[in-house]
Design an enzyme around this catalytic site. Sequence first.
Site, PDB file in Angstrom:
ATOM      1  N   GLY A  15     -11.463 -24.387  55.561  1.00  0.00           N
ATOM      2  CA  GLY A  15     -12.864 -24.888  55.869  1.00  0.00           C
ATOM      3  C   GLY A  15     -13.286 -25.126  57.041  1.00  0.00           C
ATOM      4  O   GLY A  15     -12.532 -25.055  58.037  1.00  0.00           O
ATOM      5  N   GLN A  40     -18.925 -28.136  63.533  1.00  0.00           N
ATOM      6  CA  GLN A  40     -17.671 -27.953  64.434  1.00  0.00           C
ATOM      7  C   GLN A  40     -17.932 -26.727  65.207  1.00  0.00           C
ATOM      8  O   GLN A  40     -17.087 -26.337  66.096  1.00  0.00           O
ATOM      9  CB  GLN A  40     -16.613 -27.646  63.389  1.00  0.00           C
ATOM     10  CG  GLN A  40     -16.089 -29.067  62.718  1.00  0.00           C
ATOM     11  CD  GLN A  40     -14.810 -28.532  61.678  1.00  0.00           C
ATOM     12  OE1 GLN A  40     -15.267 -28.345  60.338  1.00  0.00           O
ATOM     13  NE2 GLN A  40     -13.517 -28.787  62.048  1.00  0.00           N
ATOM     14  N   CYS A  74      -7.538 -31.252  61.299  1.00  0.00           N
ATOM     15  CA  CYS A  74      -8.722 -30.746  61.520  1.00  0.00           C
ATOM     16  C   CYS A  74      -8.843 -29.728  62.388  1.00  0.00           C
ATOM     17  O   CYS A  74      -8.074 -29.993  63.746  1.00  0.00           O
ATOM     18  CB  CYS A  74      -9.742 -31.998  61.610  1.00  0.00           C
ATOM     19  SG  CYS A  74     -11.381 -31.679  61.987  1.00  0.00           S
ATOM     20  N   LEU A  75      -9.634 -28.702  62.564  1.00  0.00           N
ATOM     21  CA  LEU A  75      -9.852 -27.797  63.663  1.00  0.00           C
ATOM     22  C   LEU A  75     -10.436 -28.479  64.881  1.00  0.00           C
ATOM     23  O   LEU A  75     -10.148 -28.127  66.024  1.00  0.00           O
ATOM     24  CB  LEU A  75     -10.869 -26.639  63.315  1.00  0.00           C
ATOM     25  CG  LEU A  75     -10.217 -25.747  62.127  1.00  0.00           C
ATOM     26  CD1 LEU A  75     -11.471 -24.762  61.854  1.00  0.00           C
ATOM     27  CD2 LEU A  75      -9.030 -24.944  62.628  1.00  0.00           C
ATOM     28  N   HIS A 109     -13.573 -32.940  52.504  1.00  0.00           N
ATOM     29  CA  HIS A 109     -13.409 -33.031  54.076  1.00  0.00           C
ATOM     30  C   HIS A 109     -14.814 -32.377  54.947  1.00  0.00           C
ATOM     31  O   HIS A 109     -15.063 -32.912  55.776  1.00  0.00           O
ATOM     32  CB  HIS A 109     -12.070 -32.135  54.479  1.00  0.00           C
ATOM     33  CG  HIS A 109     -11.852 -32.314  55.849  1.00  0.00           C
ATOM     34  ND1 HIS A 109     -10.702 -32.870  56.586  1.00  0.00           N
ATOM     35  CD2 HIS A 109     -12.406 -31.630  56.872  1.00  0.00           C
ATOM     36  CE1 HIS A 109     -10.544 -32.563  57.701  1.00  0.00           C
ATOM     37  NE2 HIS A 109     -11.727 -31.728  58.202  1.00  0.00           N
ATOM     38  N   GLU A 110     -15.064 -31.311  54.334  1.00  0.00           N
ATOM     39  CA  GLU A 110     -16.321 -30.594  54.934  1.00  0.00           C
ATOM     40  C   GLU A 110     -17.468 -31.337  54.820  1.00  0.00           C
ATOM     41  O   GLU A 110     -18.236 -31.355  55.751  1.00  0.00           O
ATOM     42  CB  GLU A 110     -16.418 -29.017  54.511  1.00  0.00           C
ATOM     43  CG  GLU A 110     -15.221 -28.180  54.811  1.00  0.00           C
ATOM     44  CD  GLU A 110     -14.569 -28.186  56.216  1.00  0.00           C
ATOM     45  OE1 GLU A 110     -15.313 -28.553  56.843  1.00  0.00           O
ATOM     46  OE2 GLU A 110     -13.595 -28.160  56.097  1.00  0.00           O
ATOM     47  N   HIS A 119     -17.882 -33.858  57.326  1.00  0.00           N
ATOM     48  CA  HIS A 119     -18.386 -33.590  58.579  1.00  0.00           C
ATOM     49  C   HIS A 119     -19.923 -33.616  58.521  1.00  0.00           C
ATOM     50  O   HIS A 119     -20.397 -33.868  59.705  1.00  0.00           O
ATOM     51  CB  HIS A 119     -17.805 -31.853  58.981  1.00  0.00           C
ATOM     52  CG  HIS A 119     -16.467 -32.019  59.352  1.00  0.00           C
ATOM     53  ND1 HIS A 119     -16.089 -32.730  60.463  1.00  0.00           N
ATOM     54  CD2 HIS A 119     -15.275 -31.211  58.980  1.00  0.00           C
ATOM     55  CE1 HIS A 119     -15.005 -32.359  60.932  1.00  0.00           C
ATOM     56  NE2 HIS A 119     -14.450 -31.683  60.010  1.00  0.00           N
TER      57      HIS A 119
HETATM   58 ZN   LIG Z   1     -12.441 -31.128  59.982  1.00  0.00          ZN
END
Ligand SMILES: [Zn+2]
Lengths: 181, 176
Positions: A47, A52, A97-98, A139-140, A143
């Site tokens: 995701g 991000q 997480c990225l 999770h997304e 964000h």
């Molecule tokens: Zn993340």
Amino acid sequence: MAVRDIVLYPDERLKAECAPVEVFDEALAELARDLEDTRQVGPGAVGIAAPQIGVLQRVCIVDCSTTRKPTPNNGHLVLVNPEVLEWEGLVSGREGCLSIPDYTGNVVRAEKVRVRSQTVVGETFEIESEGFEARAIQHEIDHLDGILFLDRLVSRRTDLFRRKVYQKGGKKRPAESKKTG
Amino acid sequence: MSDKPDWKMLTLVGEDRPGIVSRVTNKLFEVGANLGEASMMRLGANFTIMMMVDYAGDGEQLQRLVAPVADDLGLRVHVDAVAAHLHRHVEPDCMITVYGADQAGIVARVTGALAEAGLNILELESDVGGTEKRPLYVMSIQGVASEGMEPLQAALDGLAELDVDVSLRPVETLRG
Ligand SMILES: [Zn+2]
């Protein structure tokens, strides 16, 4: 193809509450494409959310259809203005997480969610999701609200015992009843 | 911070009392040491600290600097120069939980069987609860199943006579 730079912690954009999308134009479609291109190069990312890549709008992508271990999924999801309508069950799982390289931790999430969202052209739809995909969606969406998994860490010692328990001698025990929210 | 970290592993152990962590870490800060990864916990009414410390001087120097605080707190100190690195985390892909009535040899038997089946342990936590007469032993392991999950499950199934509850589950790390 436009792979954008991932915004890394610490960056105030990761803590911002994102604005709802009101215009469903070509720019939005392009944002979704850029998000997808960027997700594809992130190692094993299921995701990605618009903040991000530095865009503070309520858009994210979730795709659990190609995980190493197959898991129930709704395919490739582009979520615009997504919201969790209902949730059920709590389960702990490991997340990374990225935007936060080289750190993972345990987070408790709802096990099942019902989500209402819009598409890139503004059509409303609803899905039900469970397990790994439900975790990714939460999770997304976090964000989009400026919340990182770091804000929800739990220690292993408080981790919940999972339902599947192997009894003495390795026999599988029937599932225990789930907590509901 | 110095350009190239010079890592020491600093170990402190002693009877638990309030203020250990803050006083020790304050001292380290005062002498210009940087902290890396650390594990600090109470074990059996003792407090234990194992901590990566980046300090430009040698181990003996660091030990001398920490000694007054440690003496004051009744802690034993040990310093090892180590080859250590940050940003080298290894992700666990499985977790094993074991619990049962306390019984000699559980850790050895379980970890022995798992090691043979390809488990690399990244972290093991074990604790004893219950009462003195009826102790409860709980162990949780996170590791990497280098040969996959099946051999691990087979190994655990082979421990039936131990009379403990064992669960093995995959850990799938979400990245998003
Ligand atoms: Zn993340």
